[in-house]
Design a protein around this motif. Structure first.
Motif, mmCIF file in Angstrom:
data_model
loop_
_atom_site.group_PDB
_atom_site.id
_atom_site.type_symbol
_atom_site.label_atom_id
_atom_site.label_comp_id
_atom_site.label_asym_id
_atom_site.label_seq_id
_atom_site.Cartn_x
_atom_site.Cartn_y
_atom_site.Cartn_z
ATOM 1 N N ASP A 40 0.842 -1.197 0.000
ATOM 2 C CA ASP A 40 0.000 0.000 0.000
ATOM 3 C C ASP A 40 0.875 1.245 0.000
ATOM 4 O O ASP A 40 2.096 1.163 0.178
ATOM 5 C CB ASP A 40 -1.067 -0.033 1.112
ATOM 6 C CG ASP A 40 -0.553 0.307 2.498
ATOM 7 O OD1 ASP A 40 0.462 1.010 2.617
ATOM 8 O OD2 ASP A 40 -1.200 -0.120 3.487
ATOM 9 N N ASN A 42 1.415 3.799 1.937
ATOM 10 C CA ASN A 42 2.255 4.126 3.099
ATOM 11 C C ASN A 42 3.504 3.269 3.148
ATOM 12 O O ASN A 42 4.612 3.740 3.371
ATOM 13 C CB ASN A 42 1.503 3.853 4.418
ATOM 14 C CG ASN A 42 0.311 4.772 4.598
ATOM 15 O OD1 ASN A 42 0.265 5.839 4.011
ATOM 16 N ND2 ASN A 42 -0.641 4.347 5.422
ATOM 17 N N GLU A 71 -8.648 -0.176 4.463
ATOM 18 C CA GLU A 71 -9.503 -1.348 4.230
ATOM 19 C C GLU A 71 -10.350 -1.220 2.953
ATOM 20 O O GLU A 71 -10.695 -2.213 2.333
ATOM 21 C CB GLU A 71 -10.403 -1.536 5.466
ATOM 22 C CG GLU A 71 -11.196 -2.816 5.533
ATOM 23 C CD GLU A 71 -10.352 -4.078 5.737
ATOM 24 O OE1 GLU A 71 -9.193 -3.984 6.178
ATOM 25 O OE2 GLU A 71 -10.873 -5.171 5.436
ATOM 26 N N GLY A 103 -2.388 -6.595 7.325
ATOM 27 C CA GLY A 103 -3.357 -7.622 6.970
ATOM 28 C C GLY A 103 -4.142 -7.304 5.716
ATOM 29 O O GLY A 103 -4.509 -8.214 4.961
ATOM 30 N N THR A 127 3.979 -6.198 7.867
ATOM 31 C CA THR A 127 4.590 -4.986 8.420
ATOM 32 C C THR A 127 3.836 -4.465 9.640
ATOM 33 O O THR A 127 4.185 -3.424 10.178
ATOM 34 C CB THR A 127 4.666 -3.871 7.360
ATOM 35 O OG1 THR A 127 3.322 -3.521 6.987
ATOM 36 C CG2 THR A 127 5.431 -4.311 6.128
ATOM 37 N N THR A 128 2.768 -5.152 10.042
ATOM 38 C CA THR A 128 2.090 -4.795 11.298
ATOM 39 C C THR A 128 2.209 -5.974 12.260
ATOM 40 O O THR A 128 2.382 -7.122 11.828
ATOM 41 C CB THR A 128 0.585 -4.476 11.097
ATOM 42 O OG1 THR A 128 -0.090 -5.663 10.676
ATOM 43 C CG2 THR A 128 0.374 -3.376 10.077
ATOM 44 N N LYS A 140 -5.730 -17.905 4.996
ATOM 45 C CA LYS A 140 -7.001 -17.286 4.597
ATOM 46 C C LYS A 140 -6.701 -16.003 3.828
ATOM 47 O O LYS A 140 -6.022 -15.109 4.336
ATOM 48 C CB LYS A 140 -7.859 -16.954 5.823
ATOM 49 C CG LYS A 140 -8.634 -18.148 6.327
ATOM 50 C CD LYS A 140 -9.755 -17.704 7.255
ATOM 51 C CE LYS A 140 -10.484 -18.917 7.821
ATOM 52 N NZ LYS A 140 -11.496 -18.547 8.811
ATOM 53 N N LEU A 167 10.623 -3.517 11.092
ATOM 54 C CA LEU A 167 9.602 -2.801 10.323
ATOM 55 C C LEU A 167 8.521 -2.216 11.228
ATOM 56 O O LEU A 167 7.783 -1.318 10.849
ATOM 57 C CB LEU A 167 8.944 -3.727 9.284
ATOM 58 C CG LEU A 167 9.861 -4.484 8.327
ATOM 59 C CD1 LEU A 167 9.054 -5.084 7.181
ATOM 60 C CD2 LEU A 167 10.931 -3.566 7.743
ATOM 61 N N THR A 170 8.114 1.923 12.677
ATOM 62 C CA THR A 170 7.385 3.072 12.121
ATOM 63 C C THR A 170 5.868 2.935 12.299
ATOM 64 O O THR A 170 5.113 3.827 11.915
ATOM 65 C CB THR A 170 7.675 3.204 10.604
ATOM 66 O OG1 THR A 170 7.465 1.927 10.004
ATOM 67 C CG2 THR A 170 9.097 3.663 10.349
HETATM 68 N N1 LIG Z 1 -6.354 -13.608 6.777
HETATM 69 C C1 LIG Z 1 -6.535 -13.632 8.075
HETATM 70 O O1 LIG Z 1 -6.484 -14.680 8.686
HETATM 71 C C2 LIG Z 1 -6.789 -12.351 8.801
HETATM 72 C C3 LIG Z 1 -6.766 -12.332 10.202
HETATM 73 C C4 LIG Z 1 -6.937 -11.119 10.864
HETATM 74 C C5 LIG Z 1 -7.120 -9.950 10.114
HETATM 75 N N2 LIG Z 1 -7.147 -10.011 8.745
HETATM 76 C C6 LIG Z 1 -7.330 -8.787 7.949
HETATM 77 O O2 LIG Z 1 -6.251 -7.906 8.240
HETATM 78 C C7 LIG Z 1 -6.670 -6.578 7.967
HETATM 79 C C8 LIG Z 1 -6.191 -5.680 9.080
HETATM 80 O O3 LIG Z 1 -4.801 -5.700 9.065
HETATM 81 P P1 LIG Z 1 -3.935 -4.597 9.808
HETATM 82 O O4 LIG Z 1 -4.485 -4.357 11.155
HETATM 83 O O5 LIG Z 1 -2.526 -5.038 9.669
HETATM 84 O O6 LIG Z 1 -4.259 -3.257 9.000
HETATM 85 P P2 LIG Z 1 -3.724 -2.601 7.630
HETATM 86 O O7 LIG Z 1 -3.097 -3.593 6.746
HETATM 87 O O8 LIG Z 1 -4.847 -1.809 7.083
HETATM 88 O O9 LIG Z 1 -2.591 -1.604 8.176
HETATM 89 C C9 LIG Z 1 -2.930 -0.587 9.072
HETATM 90 C C10 LIG Z 1 -2.303 0.757 8.698
HETATM 91 O O10 LIG Z 1 -0.929 0.761 9.058
HETATM 92 C C11 LIG Z 1 -0.112 1.139 7.953
HETATM 93 N N3 LIG Z 1 1.143 0.414 8.116
HETATM 94 C C12 LIG Z 1 1.327 -0.922 7.981
HETATM 95 N N4 LIG Z 1 2.563 -1.259 8.314
HETATM 96 C C13 LIG Z 1 3.208 -0.124 8.667
HETATM 97 C C14 LIG Z 1 4.522 0.155 9.140
HETATM 98 N N5 LIG Z 1 5.418 -0.815 9.339
HETATM 99 N N6 LIG Z 1 4.824 1.442 9.417
HETATM 100 C C15 LIG Z 1 3.904 2.431 9.276
HETATM 101 N N7 LIG Z 1 2.650 2.220 8.843
HETATM 102 C C16 LIG Z 1 2.293 0.946 8.550
HETATM 103 C C17 LIG Z 1 -0.914 0.765 6.749
HETATM 104 O O11 LIG Z 1 -0.545 1.505 5.617
HETATM 105 C C18 LIG Z 1 -2.330 1.084 7.207
HETATM 106 O O12 LIG Z 1 -2.589 2.453 7.044
HETATM 107 C C19 LIG Z 1 -8.160 -6.627 7.782
HETATM 108 O O13 LIG Z 1 -8.420 -6.522 6.390
HETATM 109 C C20 LIG Z 1 -8.546 -8.009 8.284
HETATM 110 O O14 LIG Z 1 -9.691 -8.537 7.639
HETATM 111 C C21 LIG Z 1 -6.982 -11.181 8.102
#
Ligand SMILES: NC(=O)c1ccc[n+]([C@@H]2O[C@H](COP(=O)([O-])OP(=O)(O)OC[C@H]3O[C@@H](n4cnc5c(N)ncnc54)[C@H](O)[C@@H]3O)[C@@H](O)[C@H]2O)c1
Ligand SMILES: [Zn+2]
Length: 351
Positions: A40, A42, A71, A103, A127-128, A140, A167, A170
Motif C-alpha cells: 500500500d 504508506n 480497508e 493484513g 509490516t504490522t 485465509k 519494520l 514506524t
Molecule cells: N487472513 C486472516 O487470517 C486475517 C486475520 C486477521 C485480520 N485479517 C485482515 O487484516 C486486515 C487488518 O490488518 P492490519 O491491522 O494489519 O491493518 P492494515 O493492513 O490496514 O494496516 C494498518 C495501517 O498501518 C499502515 N502500516 C502498515 N505497516 C506499517 C509500518 N510498518 N509502518 C507504518 N505504517 C504501517 C498501513 O498503511 C495502514 O494504514 C483486515 O483486512 C482483516 O480482515 C486477516
C-alpha cells in the motif's frame, strides 16, 4: 521456524534486519525470477526501495504495484486491477507474489496469488504486529464486498513468511496495539502462561512472542485447515461480537483489534455465565487489554441496537444456531452450543 500445516508446512523467518537479506532468503526458497510486490501507499514509501534493491541484487525482476492504504482497497475490483497490471508487466505462471504490508495487503495479495494463473506462490512480508501474529499465518485470503467483510476468498498458504521486527518501528502506536488484541485472544484460547507473561512483556524484544503466536495459530489451523471441522473456530474467540461492533461502527469507529478487544470482554462475560470462567480471571482479561490501551467499554452513546442487528450477519449463526466460543478458564476455550442470543444481549449491554 517451520509453520505446521495439515498437508505441508512453510518456513517463517522471525528476526531483525531480515529485509536487507530478503533477496537471498527468497532465492533460497523460491527459485523463480519475476515477481509482483503488492503493497500500500504508506508502506511502499517506507520500505519499497529497500525491498526492490534487495530482490534485484539477488537476480529477481520485481514489479512494484501499490494500492491506496486502508480497508476500502480490499475489493474484488482492486484485485482485478492488480491482476491486469501483473499481466501488463509480463508476469506469468512462473512468477510469484510478495505481499508487503499489514493484513489488508496480506489478504488481497494472497487472494491475487491464489487466482493468478490459478495459483502462484505467495510470500508474506507482514509490516504490522497483527499481520505477523495472525493474518499472515493460516492461508485465509480474500476481499470484502458491499455485503460484508471477507465474503470472497480462497485458502492459499504462503510459501514463505518473513517477519522483520524492525519494520514495526514506524508503525503508529494505535496500529501496534491492534496486534495485542489477537495475542491476548491466543493466550485466552490456548496459553495461560503467555497470558501471565504478557503483563511484563519486553516490547524491545518481540521475536519470542511472535514465534509463540505463530505456533499457537498454526497448531489450531493445522487441525482444521479448511475451517470445516470446527477446531479453527476457536480462533474466533471475541470475534462474533467483535465483528458485529466493527460493522455497527461502519468499520470507521473501531479498528479491527479494538472491536475484538470489546468482543473479548463480552465473550468473557458470556463465559462467566455459561462456562464457569471465574470473575477474577475475567477482570484480569480486562486489565490486560487496558494495559495495551485497547478499549474495554463501549462509548455510552454507541448504539447497542446496531450491534444486535449486525450480529445477524455473522457466518457462525448457521441455521439459527449460535456457534459461540467460550473460555472456562484462561488458556482453554471451547465451542458452546447453549449460548443464546439473550446471553449475548446481556453481555453487550454490560459493555
Ligand atoms: N487472513 C486472516 O487470517 C486475517 C486475520 C486477521 C485480520 N485479517 C485482515 O487484516 C486486515 C487488518 O490488518 P492490519 O491491522 O494489519 O491493518 P492494515 O493492513 O490496514 O494496516 C494498518 C495501517 O498501518 C499502515 N502500516 C502498515 N505497516 C506499517 C509500518 N510498518 N509502518 C507504518 N505504517 C504501517 C498501513 O498503511 C495502514 O494504514 C483486515 O483486512 C482483516 O480482515 C486477516
Ligand atoms: Zn481478528
Amino acid at each position: 521456524m517451520e509453520v505446521r500445516g495439515a498437508t505441508h508446512g512453510y518456513p517463517a523467518l522471525v528476526g531483525s534486519g531480515l529485509l536487507q537479506q530478503l533477496g537471498e532468503y527468497t532465492r533460497k526458497y523460491l527459485p523463480r525470477k519475476t515477481c509482483a510486490i503488492i503493497s500500500d501507499t504508506n508502506i511502499a514509501l517506507l520500505f519499497g526501495e529497500r525491498v526492490i534493491n534487495s530482490l534485484t541484487g539477488a537476480g529477481f525482476q520485481p514489479t512494484l504495484i501499490t494500492i491506496p492504504a486502508g480497508e476500502q482497497s480490499k475489493t474484488l475490483e482492486q484485485a482485478g486491477a492488480i491482476c491486469d497490471q501483473m499481466i501488463a508487466a509480463g508476469l506469468d505462471r512462473q512468477s510469484f507474489v510478495i505481499g508487503l504490508g499489514g493484513g489488508m495487503v496480506g489478504d488481497i495479495s494472497g487472494f491475487v496469488a491464489a487466482i493468478f494463473h490459478r495459483g502462484i506462490p505467495h510470500v508474506q512480508i507482514p509490516t504490522t504486529l497483527l499481520a505477523m501474529v495472525d493474518s499472515s499465518i493460516g492461508g485465509k485470503t480474500g476481499v470484502n464486498t458491499s455485503a460484508g467483510k471477507n465474503l470472497i476468498g480462497a485458502i492459499h498458504h504462503p510459501s514463505l513468511v518473513i517477519d522483520d521486527v524492525d519494520l514495526l518501528k514506524t508503525l503508529p502506536r494505535r496500529e501496534f496495539n491492534q496486534g495485542f488484541a489477537e495475542i491476548i485472544k491466543h493466550a485466552i484460547t490456548a496459553d495461560a502462561e503467555m497470558f501471565d507473561a504478557l503483563e511484563h512483556v519486553d516490547l524491545s524484544k518481540l521475536e519470542p512472542l511472535i514465534r509463540r503466536n505463530i505456533e499457537i495459530k498454526s497448531n489450531i489451523v493445522a487441525k482444521d485447515e479448511l475451517d470445516r471441522t470446527g477446531a479453527r473456530v476457536l480462533l474466533n474467540f471475541g470475534h462474533t461480537i467483535g465483528h458485529a461492533i466493527e460493522r455497527a461502527g461502519d468499520y470507521r469507529e473501531f479498528r479491527h483489534g479494538e472491536a475484538v478487544s470489546l468482543g473479548i470482554v463480552a465473550a468473557a462475560g458470556v463465559s462467566m455465565k455459561k462456562a464457569g470462567l471465574p470473575k477474577d480471571q475475567r477482570d484480569a482479561i480486562v486489565d490486560l487489554l487496558n494495559t495495551f490501551e485497547l478499549p474495554t467499554q463501549l462509548p455510552a452513546n454507541f448504539s447497542r441496537e446496531k450491534i444486535f442487528d449486525a450480529l445477524k450477519f455473522d457466518k457462525k449463526f448457521e441455521a439459527g444456531k449460535i456457534r459461540f466460543v467460550v473460555a472456562s478458564t484462561i488458556g482453554s476455550a471451547r465451542l458452546s452450543s447453549d449460548v443464546t442470543m439473550e446471553d449475548i444481549r446481556e453481555a453487550v449491554e454490560q459493555l
